[in-house]
Design a protein around this motif. Structure first.
Motif, short mmCIF file in Angstrom:
data_model
loop_
_atom_site.label_atom_id
_atom_site.label_comp_id
_atom_site.label_asym_id
_atom_site.label_seq_id
_atom_site.Cartn_x
_atom_site.Cartn_y
_atom_site.Cartn_z
N LEU A 190 4.41 22.21 59.81
CA LEU A 190 4.13 22.45 58.39
C LEU A 190 2.78 21.86 57.98
CD1 LEU A 190 7.66 21.67 56.87
CD2 LEU A 190 6.70 23.89 57.47
N GLY A 191 1.81 21.95 58.90
CA GLY A 191 0.49 21.43 58.61
C GLY A 191 0.35 19.94 58.80
N VAL A 192 1.41 19.28 59.28
CA VAL A 192 1.39 17.82 59.48
C VAL A 192 1.53 17.54 60.97
CG1 VAL A 192 2.53 15.64 58.95
CG2 VAL A 192 2.44 17.45 57.22
N PRO A 193 0.67 16.69 61.57
CA PRO A 193 0.82 16.36 62.99
C PRO A 193 2.10 15.59 63.24
CG PRO A 193 -0.85 14.97 61.97
CD PRO A 193 -0.48 16.01 60.96
N ALA A 194 2.83 15.97 64.28
CA ALA A 194 4.08 15.30 64.63
C ALA A 194 4.10 15.06 66.12
CB ALA A 194 5.28 16.16 64.21
N ILE A 195 4.70 13.94 66.54
CA ILE A 195 4.82 13.60 67.95
C ILE A 195 6.23 13.90 68.40
CG2 ILE A 195 4.66 11.76 69.67
CD1 ILE A 195 2.72 10.32 67.84
N ASN A 196 6.36 14.76 69.41
CA ASN A 196 7.67 15.08 69.95
C ASN A 196 8.19 13.91 70.78
OD1 ASN A 196 7.90 17.63 68.87
ND2 ASN A 196 6.99 18.66 70.64
N LEU A 197 9.25 13.27 70.30
CA LEU A 197 9.86 12.19 71.05
C LEU A 197 11.01 12.69 71.91
CD1 LEU A 197 9.92 9.33 68.38
CD2 LEU A 197 8.23 9.79 70.15
N ALA A 198 11.70 13.73 71.45
CA ALA A 198 12.79 14.34 72.22
C ALA A 198 12.79 15.83 71.90
CB ALA A 198 14.13 13.71 71.87
N ALA A 199 12.05 16.58 72.68
CA ALA A 199 11.95 18.03 72.48
C ALA A 199 11.54 18.65 73.80
CB ALA A 199 10.93 18.35 71.38
N SER A 200 11.70 19.96 73.90
CA SER A 200 11.34 20.64 75.14
C SER A 200 9.86 20.48 75.42
CB SER A 200 11.68 22.13 75.04
OG SER A 200 11.19 22.81 76.19
#
Length: 465
Positions: free
Chosen positions: A254-264
């Protein structure tokens, strides 16, 4: 400057591709007609907007080149398709040669791939030889700074060179296994922030990496404020390695940087070759081996009463259940609810033909039906019985993370000897460790390596019975 040159080269490849396509379609060199020139001009203008939007002109320092080539291929096919739609809207599509369009797409894609691969190879060689290094100053704790230094030195093709480390926790009595005097793995240590700022400016350091915990907001703010008027790239690289089993990809949410901690870890357009390969390879195997499949089916039916196929519910991607197909290798028997007994050496339930099928892994061939249905992949972590999932999810760290991607017929664990019965926790832990390694380091090339290794040595094994 490199970005501008890359744009000019891409436009030149589109023009050259159009002329080459016209020559191939006509069998001799000819100039483009009015409609073709109009389409070429429109496509060039559209590519100027489309290519940057797909990240083609971003820095690819230290990134996989195949991702760039896939994006360039997709971008041009999108641009040319949009141009063809334009000709339909102005009712000039009947003036276009279908052969020229096909040749243009193939020629331009080929030229883009060759030019970009050549450019990246040259840049990588120059960086590896130290011609254009980006000097880096690291602000962070010694353990994480050590990790980043090792990463930079392990990837010389990325062109990063560590020159300085600063940690507010360092003091006169500070010590670390990798520290020698005032150096960390041979990289200078600054213990005073003022001297760090002076060093960064005097040496013309290009990169300042903040390897700090998110909780150190005042320190981060102080550093950003200090260098706000300097032309140095300040990057925040938080140490979150202990929070997940995978590399922590930064995604746009949604336009915000996010860090995948538990995702494929296997997502985005780069997984497209894997999906295409799965379906094509599965279809080819099922068609080519149809006579063998029929012969095995007859043999299984004659070996003992019961169905030809063994069906069992397994977990797929994101825990979605599906029915896996195998040739039945055991006599029909019943077990207590919630209990699954794995086949053991000399298991009396296994039929004679079943023993042969299990040793050679021919009993796995019907799983290509699962691949064709999109429930499995050719390469991936092996799915286990649901009852075993319930047991091992609490005993083996990272066990359920294997289901973040599609399970496979073969995998990195299988070609490294982890096949057959898992009668000890150590065996399952070893299998899971290799599965997680595969997921973290996945590339399409690694899939092809695993397929080749399976064809070479993976169909038979001492642990399969």
């Amino acid at each position: 400057m490199l970005s501008v040159i890359s744009r000019v080269v891409d436009l030149a490849m589109a023009v050259f591709g159009a002329l080459l396509a016209a020559a191939l379609a006509a069998g001799e060199f000819v100039w483009l007609d009015d409609v073709e020139r109009t389409l070429l001009g429109f496509s060039c203008v559209l590519s100027i907007m489309t290519f940057p939007a797909l990240g083609i002109y971003q820095s690819w320092r230290g990134k996989p080149v195949y991702d760039l080539l896939l994006r360039a291929t997709f971008a041009w096919l999108l641009v040319e398709s949009a141009g063809v739609l334009l000709t339909f809207s102005i009712h000039r599509a009947d003036s276009l040669s279908r052969g020229w369009l096909a040749y243009w797409a193939a020629c331009t894609v080929g030229l883009l791939i060759v030019s970009k691969a050549r450019a990246q190879t040259t840049l990588t060689w120059r960086r590896r030889e130290g011609f254009t290094p980006k000097t880096v100053a690291i602000i962070g704790s010694a353990p994480y700074a050590t990790f980043l230094i090792e990463q930079m030195r392990g990837r010389p093709d990325a062109g990063f060179s560590p020159v300085c480390v600063f940690d507010p926790a360092f003091g006169p009595a500070a010590s670390h296994a990798a520290m020698e005097g005032d150096a960390l793995l041979g990289v200078r240590i600054e213990r005073d922030f003022g001297l760090l700022a002076e060093h960064v400016r005097e040496r013309g350091v290009r990169e300042l990496w903040l390897a700090l915990p998110i909780s150190q907001e005042p320190t981060i703010h102080r550093i950003v404020t200090e260098f706000r008027d300097d032309f140095v790239n300040v990057r925040f690289i938080p140490d979150v390695r202990s929070l997940s089993f995978f590399g922590h990809a930064v995604v746009d949410l949604l336009g915000v940087p996010a860090i995948n901690l538990a995702a494929s870890p296997i997502t985005d357009v780069k997984v497209l070759p894997k999906r295409v390969f799965d379906r094509v390879f599965a279809a080819c195997v099922l068609i080519a081996m149809a006579p063998l499949l029929a012969a095995i089916a007859i043999g299984v039916k004659l070996s003992s009463p019961g169905p030809v196929f063994f069906r069992q519910r397994r977990k797929g991607i994101d825990g979605r259940e599906f029915r896996i197909y195998k040739f039945r290798s055991m006599r029909v028997h019943h077990e207590a609810a919630g209990q699954i007994t794995q086949a053991q050496r000399g298991d009396r339930r296994v039929t004679k033909i079943g023993a042969f099928l299990r040793r050679t892994s021919l009993d796995e061939l019907p799983q290509f039906i699962n691949v064709l249905k999109g429930e499995m992949s050719v390469v991936g972590p092996r799915p286990h019985a649901l009852e075993h999932d319930d047991i091992y999810k609490d005993l083996v760290k990272g066990y359920m993370h294997r289901y973040r991607i599609k399970p496979g017929i073969t995998g990195w664990a299988q070609v490294n000897g982890f096949r057959g019965e898992t009668d000890r926790i150590e065996k399952m832990s070893g299998r899971v460790k290799l599965d997680l390694y595969y997921m973290q380091h996945w590339t399409f090339g690694l899939d092809m390596k695993i397929v080749a290794m399976t064809l070479w040595k993976g169909f038979a094994g001492a642990n399969a019975y």
